[in-house]
Write a protein that holds these residues in place. Structure first.
Motif, short mmCIF file in Angstrom:
data_model
loop_
_atom_site.label_atom_id
_atom_site.label_comp_id
_atom_site.label_asym_id
_atom_site.label_seq_id
_atom_site.Cartn_x
_atom_site.Cartn_y
_atom_site.Cartn_z
N LEU A 67 3.95 1.40 1.11
CA LEU A 67 3.10 2.59 0.99
C LEU A 67 2.60 2.75 -0.45
CD1 LEU A 67 1.83 5.19 2.05
CD2 LEU A 67 4.04 6.31 1.67
N LEU A 68 3.47 2.56 -1.41
CA LEU A 68 3.06 2.67 -2.82
C LEU A 68 1.97 1.65 -3.13
CD1 LEU A 68 3.31 3.82 -5.66
CD2 LEU A 68 5.13 2.14 -6.07
N SER A 69 2.15 0.43 -2.69
CA SER A 69 1.16 -0.62 -2.95
C SER A 69 -0.21 -0.23 -2.38
CB SER A 69 1.64 -1.93 -2.32
OG SER A 69 0.67 -2.93 -2.44
N GLN A 70 -0.22 0.27 -1.16
CA GLN A 70 -1.48 0.67 -0.55
C GLN A 70 -2.09 1.89 -1.27
OE1 GLN A 70 -1.77 0.72 3.71
NE2 GLN A 70 0.00 -0.63 3.89
N SER A 71 -1.24 2.81 -1.69
CA SER A 71 -1.71 4.01 -2.39
C SER A 71 -2.32 3.65 -3.74
CB SER A 71 -0.57 5.00 -2.59
OG SER A 71 -0.11 5.46 -1.35
N ILE A 72 -1.69 2.73 -4.44
CA ILE A 72 -2.22 2.30 -5.73
C ILE A 72 -3.61 1.70 -5.56
CG2 ILE A 72 -1.94 0.54 -7.54
CD1 ILE A 72 1.10 1.16 -7.41
N ASP A 73 -3.79 0.91 -4.51
CA ASP A 73 -5.11 0.30 -4.26
C ASP A 73 -6.19 1.34 -3.98
OD1 ASP A 73 -4.02 -2.21 -4.63
OD2 ASP A 73 -3.88 -2.66 -2.48
N LEU A 74 -5.80 2.49 -3.44
CA LEU A 74 -6.77 3.54 -3.12
C LEU A 74 -6.94 4.57 -4.23
CD1 LEU A 74 -5.77 4.28 0.59
CD2 LEU A 74 -7.73 2.95 -0.23
N ALA A 75 -5.98 4.62 -5.15
CA ALA A 75 -6.05 5.61 -6.24
C ALA A 75 -7.25 5.34 -7.12
CB ALA A 75 -4.77 5.57 -7.06
N PRO A 76 -7.86 6.40 -7.64
CA PRO A 76 -9.02 6.22 -8.50
C PRO A 76 -8.70 5.38 -9.73
CG PRO A 76 -8.67 8.54 -8.01
CD PRO A 76 -7.49 7.79 -7.49
N LEU A 77 -9.64 4.54 -10.10
CA LEU A 77 -9.53 3.82 -11.36
C LEU A 77 -9.94 4.78 -12.45
CD1 LEU A 77 -11.21 0.51 -10.22
CD2 LEU A 77 -8.85 0.76 -10.97
N ASP A 78 -9.10 4.93 -13.45
CA ASP A 78 -9.42 5.85 -14.54
C ASP A 78 -8.76 5.36 -15.82
OD1 ASP A 78 -6.75 6.39 -14.15
OD2 ASP A 78 -7.00 8.52 -13.82
N PRO A 87 -2.89 6.39 3.52
CA PRO A 87 -2.05 5.30 4.02
C PRO A 87 -0.75 5.77 4.67
CG PRO A 87 -2.07 5.32 1.62
CD PRO A 87 -3.07 6.33 2.07
N THR A 88 -0.30 6.96 4.32
CA THR A 88 0.88 7.50 4.99
C THR A 88 0.57 7.71 6.47
OG1 THR A 88 1.67 8.60 2.98
CG2 THR A 88 2.52 9.42 5.07
N HIS A 89 -0.54 8.38 6.76
CA HIS A 89 -0.92 8.64 8.15
C HIS A 89 -1.27 7.35 8.89
CE1 HIS A 89 -0.65 12.92 7.90
NE2 HIS A 89 -1.49 12.97 6.89
N GLU A 90 -1.98 6.45 8.21
CA GLU A 90 -2.41 5.21 8.85
C GLU A 90 -1.24 4.30 9.21
OE1 GLU A 90 -5.18 3.55 6.07
OE2 GLU A 90 -6.72 5.03 6.54
N ASN A 91 -0.16 4.38 8.45
CA ASN A 91 0.95 3.44 8.63
C ASN A 91 2.23 4.05 9.17
OD1 ASN A 91 -0.11 0.82 7.44
ND2 ASN A 91 -0.60 2.29 5.84
N ALA A 92 2.24 5.33 9.43
CA ALA A 92 3.47 6.01 9.85
C ALA A 92 4.11 5.33 11.07
CB ALA A 92 3.20 7.48 10.14
N GLU A 93 3.33 5.06 12.08
CA GLU A 93 3.86 4.43 13.29
C GLU A 93 4.41 3.04 12.99
OE1 GLU A 93 2.25 3.07 17.64
OE2 GLU A 93 1.44 4.93 16.79
N LYS A 94 3.70 2.29 12.15
CA LYS A 94 4.15 0.95 11.77
C LYS A 94 5.49 1.02 11.06
CE LYS A 94 2.68 -1.21 8.03
NZ LYS A 94 1.88 -1.95 7.03
N TYR A 95 5.64 1.98 10.16
CA TYR A 95 6.90 2.11 9.42
C TYR A 95 8.04 2.51 10.35
CZ TYR A 95 3.97 1.96 5.21
OH TYR A 95 3.08 1.59 4.23
N VAL A 96 7.79 3.42 11.25
CA VAL A 96 8.82 3.83 12.21
C VAL A 96 9.24 2.64 13.07
CG1 VAL A 96 9.27 5.25 14.26
CG2 VAL A 96 8.18 6.26 12.25
N GLU A 97 8.29 1.88 13.55
CA GLU A 97 8.60 0.71 14.38
C GLU A 97 9.37 -0.33 13.59
OE1 GLU A 97 4.88 -0.62 16.00
OE2 GLU A 97 4.72 1.13 17.32
N TYR A 98 9.02 -0.52 12.33
CA TYR A 98 9.71 -1.49 11.48
C TYR A 98 11.17 -1.08 11.29
CZ TYR A 98 11.13 -3.97 7.26
OH TYR A 98 11.82 -4.72 6.34
N ILE A 99 11.39 0.17 10.94
CA ILE A 99 12.76 0.66 10.72
C ILE A 99 13.55 0.59 12.03
CG2 ILE A 99 14.14 2.69 10.11
CD1 ILE A 99 11.74 3.41 8.18
N ALA A 100 12.93 1.00 13.12
CA ALA A 100 13.60 0.95 14.42
C ALA A 100 13.97 -0.48 14.80
CB ALA A 100 12.73 1.58 15.50
#
Length: 122
Positions: free
Chosen positions: A36-47, A101-114
């Protein structure tokens, strides 16, 4: 032909899973948080303020009756950049860089942990 099992064997399986499951959940939750952090960093504004460089994961730990990992950004203006309306200078970046990315991947993360916990029973 399958292996026979009695209630004592079943009780031992539950006992072992109860000891091992929290560690498995922590490890898989940490992997999901890092993704999630990796995906968030890619979407965070460049500044020029280093927003992307200040993303972090607080490793999973037990809090009350939950196991929790935290993903976030430590810059003072990170919340403003996440919530305010503005036009990002780089296409594909901008606001809601953690929420999307939290909303987009929530189901994937739950399935992975499960799936990791499910392996305890095999």
């Amino acid at each position: 032909m399958g292996k026979s099992m009695d209630f004592k064997d079943l009780a031992n399986m539950f006992k072992e899973a109860r000891k091992v499951a929290p560690k498995v959940i922590e490890e898989s939750l940490n992997a999901s948080a890092e993704d999630l952090l990796s995906q968030s960093i890619d979407l965070a504004p460049l500044d020029d303020g280093g927003l992307r460089e200040n993303g972090s994961v607080d490793p999973a730990k037990k809090e009350r009756n939950q196991i929790v990992a935290k993903v976030g950004f430590s810059k003072e203006y990170a919340l403003r950049m996440h919530e305010d309306f503005y036009t990002p200078s780089t296409l594909g970046t901008g606001r809601k860089y953690l929420e999307k990315p939290t909303h987009e991947n929530a189901e994937k993360y739950v399935e992975y942990i499960a799936s990791k916990v499910d392996k305890l029973w095999k």
